[in-house]
Design a protein around this motif. Structure first.
Motif, PDB file in Angstrom:
ATOM      1  N   ILE A 108      -6.768  -8.798   0.815  1.00  0.00           N
ATOM      2  CA  ILE A 108      -7.767  -7.722   0.906  1.00  0.00           C
ATOM      3  C   ILE A 108      -8.750  -7.996   2.038  1.00  0.00           C
ATOM      4  O   ILE A 108      -9.043  -7.101   2.855  1.00  0.00           O
ATOM      5  N   LEU A 109      -9.282  -9.217   2.093  1.00  0.00           N
ATOM      6  CA  LEU A 109     -10.279  -9.543   3.112  1.00  0.00           C
ATOM      7  C   LEU A 109      -9.684  -9.471   4.513  1.00  0.00           C
ATOM      8  O   LEU A 109     -10.335  -9.001   5.465  1.00  0.00           O
ATOM      9  N   PHE A 110      -8.433  -9.922   4.664  1.00  0.00           N
ATOM     10  CA  PHE A 110      -7.785  -9.839   5.974  1.00  0.00           C
ATOM     11  C   PHE A 110      -7.576  -8.383   6.380  1.00  0.00           C
ATOM     12  O   PHE A 110      -7.900  -7.979   7.509  1.00  0.00           O
ATOM     13  N   LEU A 111      -7.043  -7.581   5.460  1.00  0.00           N
ATOM     14  CA  LEU A 111      -6.761  -6.188   5.788  1.00  0.00           C
ATOM     15  C   LEU A 111      -8.043  -5.393   6.039  1.00  0.00           C
ATOM     16  O   LEU A 111      -8.065  -4.474   6.862  1.00  0.00           O
ATOM     17  N   ARG A 112      -9.105  -5.746   5.332  1.00  0.00           N
ATOM     18  CA  ARG A 112     -10.403  -5.115   5.624  1.00  0.00           C
ATOM     19  C   ARG A 112     -10.802  -5.402   7.066  1.00  0.00           C
ATOM     20  O   ARG A 112     -11.228  -4.499   7.809  1.00  0.00           O
ATOM     21  N   ASP A 113     -10.669  -6.662   7.492  1.00  0.00           N
ATOM     22  CA  ASP A 113     -11.049  -7.034   8.856  1.00  0.00           C
ATOM     23  C   ASP A 113     -10.156  -6.358   9.893  1.00  0.00           C
ATOM     24  O   ASP A 113     -10.575  -6.145  11.040  1.00  0.00           O
ATOM     25  N   MET A 114      -8.922  -6.030   9.497  1.00  0.00           N
ATOM     26  CA  MET A 114      -7.991  -5.342  10.401  1.00  0.00           C
ATOM     27  C   MET A 114      -8.145  -3.818  10.323  1.00  0.00           C
ATOM     28  O   MET A 114      -7.424  -3.079  10.982  1.00  0.00           O
ATOM     29  N   ASN A 115      -9.067  -3.345   9.483  1.00  0.00           N
ATOM     30  CA  ASN A 115      -9.312  -1.920   9.277  1.00  0.00           C
ATOM     31  C   ASN A 115      -8.054  -1.187   8.806  1.00  0.00           C
ATOM     32  O   ASN A 115      -7.774  -0.059   9.218  1.00  0.00           O
ATOM     33  N   ALA A 116      -7.330  -1.830   7.923  1.00  0.00           N
ATOM     34  CA  ALA A 116      -6.130  -1.220   7.355  1.00  0.00           C
ATOM     35  C   ALA A 116      -6.487  -0.422   6.110  1.00  0.00           C
ATOM     36  O   ALA A 116      -7.600  -0.503   5.583  1.00  0.00           O
ATOM     37  N   GLY A 117      -5.547   0.352   5.619  1.00  0.00           N
ATOM     38  CA  GLY A 117      -5.691   0.995   4.331  1.00  0.00           C
ATOM     39  C   GLY A 117      -5.236   0.042   3.241  1.00  0.00           C
ATOM     40  O   GLY A 117      -4.193  -0.611   3.379  1.00  0.00           O
ATOM     41  N   VAL A 118      -6.004  -0.068   2.157  1.00  0.00           N
ATOM     42  CA  VAL A 118      -5.717  -1.042   1.105  1.00  0.00           C
ATOM     43  C   VAL A 118      -5.856  -0.368  -0.269  1.00  0.00           C
ATOM     44  O   VAL A 118      -6.866   0.279  -0.552  1.00  0.00           O
ATOM     45  N   PRO A 147       1.511  13.603   7.485  1.00  0.00           N
ATOM     46  CA  PRO A 147       0.979  12.982   8.710  1.00  0.00           C
ATOM     47  C   PRO A 147      -0.442  12.445   8.569  1.00  0.00           C
ATOM     48  O   PRO A 147      -1.104  12.201   9.574  1.00  0.00           O
ATOM     49  N   ILE A 148      -0.951  12.264   7.342  1.00  0.00           N
ATOM     50  CA  ILE A 148      -2.346  11.836   7.178  1.00  0.00           C
ATOM     51  C   ILE A 148      -2.547  10.441   7.761  1.00  0.00           C
ATOM     52  O   ILE A 148      -1.635   9.615   7.796  1.00  0.00           O
ATOM     53  N   GLY A 149      -3.786  10.187   8.225  1.00  0.00           N
ATOM     54  CA  GLY A 149      -4.115   8.841   8.654  1.00  0.00           C
ATOM     55  C   GLY A 149      -4.136   7.899   7.465  1.00  0.00           C
ATOM     56  O   GLY A 149      -4.612   8.271   6.390  1.00  0.00           O
ATOM     57  N   ARG A 150      -3.638   6.707   7.625  1.00  0.00           N
ATOM     58  CA  ARG A 150      -3.495   5.803   6.488  1.00  0.00           C
ATOM     59  C   ARG A 150      -4.428   4.588   6.559  1.00  0.00           C
ATOM     60  O   ARG A 150      -4.705   3.964   5.548  1.00  0.00           O
ATOM     61  N   GLY A 151      -4.897   4.240   7.741  1.00  0.00           N
ATOM     62  CA  GLY A 151      -5.696   3.038   7.881  1.00  0.00           C
ATOM     63  C   GLY A 151      -7.166   3.257   7.613  1.00  0.00           C
ATOM     64  O   GLY A 151      -7.643   4.379   7.409  1.00  0.00           O
ATOM     65  N   GLY A 152      -7.901   2.141   7.569  1.00  0.00           N
ATOM     66  CA  GLY A 152      -9.352   2.190   7.548  1.00  0.00           C
ATOM     67  C   GLY A 152     -10.002   2.530   6.231  1.00  0.00           C
ATOM     68  O   GLY A 152     -11.197   2.843   6.206  1.00  0.00           O
ATOM     69  N   VAL A 153      -9.268   2.494   5.108  1.00  0.00           N
ATOM     70  CA  VAL A 153      -9.847   2.920   3.836  1.00  0.00           C
ATOM     71  C   VAL A 153      -9.497   1.944   2.712  1.00  0.00           C
ATOM     72  O   VAL A 153      -8.497   1.233   2.765  1.00  0.00           O
ATOM     73  N   LEU A 154     -10.374   1.940   1.707  1.00  0.00           N
ATOM     74  CA  LEU A 154     -10.069   1.321   0.424  1.00  0.00           C
ATOM     75  C   LEU A 154      -9.695   2.449  -0.522  1.00  0.00           C
ATOM     76  O   LEU A 154     -10.422   3.431  -0.651  1.00  0.00           O
ATOM     77  N   VAL A 155      -8.565   2.312  -1.183  1.00  0.00           N
ATOM     78  CA  VAL A 155      -8.052   3.351  -2.069  1.00  0.00           C
ATOM     79  C   VAL A 155      -8.247   2.909  -3.519  1.00  0.00           C
ATOM     80  O   VAL A 155      -7.974   1.757  -3.874  1.00  0.00           O
ATOM     81  N   GLN A 156      -8.717   3.824  -4.331  1.00  0.00           N
ATOM     82  CA  GLN A 156      -8.871   3.542  -5.757  1.00  0.00           C
ATOM     83  C   GLN A 156      -8.456   4.763  -6.550  1.00  0.00           C
ATOM     84  O   GLN A 156      -8.403   5.877  -6.023  1.00  0.00           O
ATOM     85  N   THR A 172     -13.991   4.823   3.326  1.00  0.00           N
ATOM     86  CA  THR A 172     -13.762   4.009   4.518  1.00  0.00           C
ATOM     87  C   THR A 172     -14.428   2.648   4.366  1.00  0.00           C
ATOM     88  O   THR A 172     -15.399   2.489   3.614  1.00  0.00           O
ATOM     89  N   TRP A 173     -13.899   1.688   5.080  1.00  0.00           N
ATOM     90  CA  TRP A 173     -14.511   0.352   5.060  1.00  0.00           C
ATOM     91  C   TRP A 173     -15.924   0.402   5.625  1.00  0.00           C
ATOM     92  O   TRP A 173     -16.793  -0.385   5.218  1.00  0.00           O
ATOM     93  N   ALA A 174     -16.178   1.337   6.553  1.00  0.00           N
ATOM     94  CA  ALA A 174     -17.543   1.497   7.074  1.00  0.00           C
ATOM     95  C   ALA A 174     -18.490   1.957   5.974  1.00  0.00           C
ATOM     96  O   ALA A 174     -19.620   1.468   5.856  1.00  0.00           O
ATOM     97  N   SER A 209     -16.457   6.588  -8.733  1.00  0.00           N
ATOM     98  CA  SER A 209     -15.426   6.191  -7.771  1.00  0.00           C
ATOM     99  C   SER A 209     -15.694   6.763  -6.383  1.00  0.00           C
ATOM    100  O   SER A 209     -15.452   6.095  -5.370  1.00  0.00           O
ATOM    101  N   GLU A 210     -16.193   7.998  -6.324  1.00  0.00           N
ATOM    102  CA  GLU A 210     -16.379   8.656  -5.024  1.00  0.00           C
ATOM    103  C   GLU A 210     -17.537   8.076  -4.219  1.00  0.00           C
ATOM    104  O   GLU A 210     -17.517   8.112  -2.982  1.00  0.00           O
ATOM    105  N   ALA A 211     -18.565   7.559  -4.893  1.00  0.00           N
ATOM    106  CA  ALA A 211     -19.773   7.097  -4.201  1.00  0.00           C
ATOM    107  C   ALA A 211     -19.974   5.590  -4.264  1.00  0.00           C
ATOM    108  O   ALA A 211     -20.809   5.054  -3.548  1.00  0.00           O
ATOM    109  N   GLY A 212     -19.232   4.896  -5.107  1.00  0.00           N
ATOM    110  CA  GLY A 212     -19.494   3.476  -5.320  1.00  0.00           C
ATOM    111  C   GLY A 212     -20.703   3.292  -6.210  1.00  0.00           C
ATOM    112  O   GLY A 212     -21.014   4.134  -7.059  1.00  0.00           O
TER     113      GLY A 212
END
Length: 415
Positions: A44-54, A92-101, A116-118, A240-243
């Motif tokens: 998780i921490l690695f993929l967050r740093d790579m801005n991947a979808g997790v 065709p949706i973008g897949r990276g840069g997010v945490l999915v729950q 998004t990770w941001a 879930s939507e706002a944290g």
């Protein structure tokens, strides 16, 4: 660094191998179904740093179900102990840069939530600066890190502060208590049910140093027990939507769910007499939480009820917690649950389940007449051994109402 149970773990170990394993990570969305908690956090921490979808999936979920969840969540790859598998995705949706729950599904079918990770980074920083009481405490995270509570509020906030969190991946309460005794100023992140269990197991002369509760407003009997056995008791509220939306730095009333975090705009427009929907505005979007509440003059956000749980009795709103609190004040009542049932005359009516060996339904009915308005009075009072609480302490009033409807409760209504 973090500690898993009793072992210190360096999450940066093996990063070169992870770079090879996750080629072009930022363009993919990965479901992680890993049973090794240390490996799950490293990924998780690695993929967050790579801005991947997790999309972390709880390890106890069967492999076939995890596969289907991953596809539903838009993941094009799933990672298990056996390796990486491509998943069929055509959109065709973008897949990276997010945490999915996935939303909890307590009030309906689970929904796919992406942040998004941001956005999560903003939440982490806001949480850390607001929750000053925890700055000198060591987080002990005895809940799944595949869930946002353990991952974001627990691990990510701790690492942001420079702390070394202790992650516990066993449900053995005796082990959790032992580790808490070995940690300096431990702040326990765990479920309401585990917190209640620990409070009951503690020796008479011992208390929990600090604990955070989340996920549901503590049932009053649990709150009384936990509050008496905990020196510093905190509560966080979110969706879930706002944290995380709000934190209470000194929980004295179970319904006082906290002061909103500064990166959010939170409003209800309600009052204690007429609570309204809690709205959250973040990043230009408005989120309807489905919860009813109000703000006190000091800014404290107070929970009244889930909107779906409000009982309409001849056009008047009955809030289940009001009925439950009145019932819990009666002799012998150890736990209580109010929910709505159909009434051909009034549209809806209150039903009440009570638990407690010394509870007398007839005496309780008489006692409630002095504490509740006529329209709030239960049409049915049933005594049960225990209430059907889920592992996190929540109860689906909707499911309880369906069960009692099948049992023909409506035909047994009595004034």
């Amino acid at each position: 660094m973090f500690i898993l149970n009793e072992t210190r773990v360096d999450p940066n170990r093996g990063r070169a191998a992870l770079r090879q394993f996750y080629a072009d990570a930022s363009s993919h969305r990965y479901a992680l179904h890993l049973t090794d908690t240390a490996e799950l956090l490293r990924h998780i921490l690695f993929l967050r740093d790579m801005n991947a979808g997790v999309f972390p999936i709880h390890p106890d979920i069967p492999a076939s179900t995890a596969h289907d969840m991953a596809v539903t969540a838009g993941c094009d790859r799933i990672v298990t102990a056996e390796g990486l598998t491509n998943l069929p995705q055509t959109s065709p949706i973008g897949r990276g840069g997010v945490l999915v729950q996935m939303s909890s599904g307590t009030t309906g079918a689970p929904k796919v939530i992406t942040r998004t990770w941001a956005q999560i980074s903003v939440e982490v920083a806001s949480y850390a600066v607001s929750f000053k009481e925890a700055q000198a405490m060591t987080p002990v995270i005895a809940c799944p890190v595949s869930h946002s509570y353990g991952l974001i509020a627990g691990v990510l906030v701790a690492l942001h502060r420079g702390h070394t969190p202790v992650v516990i991946d066993t449900l053995n309460p005796k082990f959790i208590l032992r580790r808490l005794r070995e940690v300096t100023r431990p702040l326990l992140y765990t479920s309401p049910a585990m917190l209640h269990t620990l409070a009951q197991l503690l020796p008479a002369e011992e208390t929990l140093y600090a604990a955070m509760t989340s996920g549901t407003v503590l049932p009053e009997p649990w709150f009384v027990c936990i509050r008496a056995r905990t020196t510093h008791l905190f509560q966080q509220y979110g969706c879930s939507e706002a944290g995380c939306i709000a934190i209470n730095p000194d929980l004295r009333q179970a319904a006082d769910i906290g002061y909103p975090l500064p990166h959010l705009e939170v409003d209800t427009g309600g009052t204690a007499q007429a609570p309204q929907m809690i709205h959250v505005r973040a990043d230009g979007s408005e989120i309807r939480t489905g919860d009813l509440g109000y703000r006190r003059p000091d800014g404290m956000l107070v929970f009244a009820a889930r909107q779906d749980d409000v009982i309409d009795v001849a056009g008047l709103n009955v809030y289940p917690q009001d009925v439950e609190q009145a019932a819990l004040a009666q002799p012998g009542v150890e736990d209580a649950l109010a929910f709505g049932i159909d009434d051909p005359m009034a549209g809806g009516r209150v039903a009440l389940l009570i638990a407690g060996a010394g509870a007398d339904p007839a005496a309780i009915r008489k006692g409630l007449q002095t504490r509740l308005a006529p329209y709030q009075q239960p049409g049915v009072i049933e005594q049960v051994g225990t209430l059907p609480r889920q592992a996190n302490g929540k109860i689906s009033r909707r499911e309880v109402a369906k069960h009692f409807a099948r049992q023909g409760v409506q035909a047994e209504m009595r004034a």
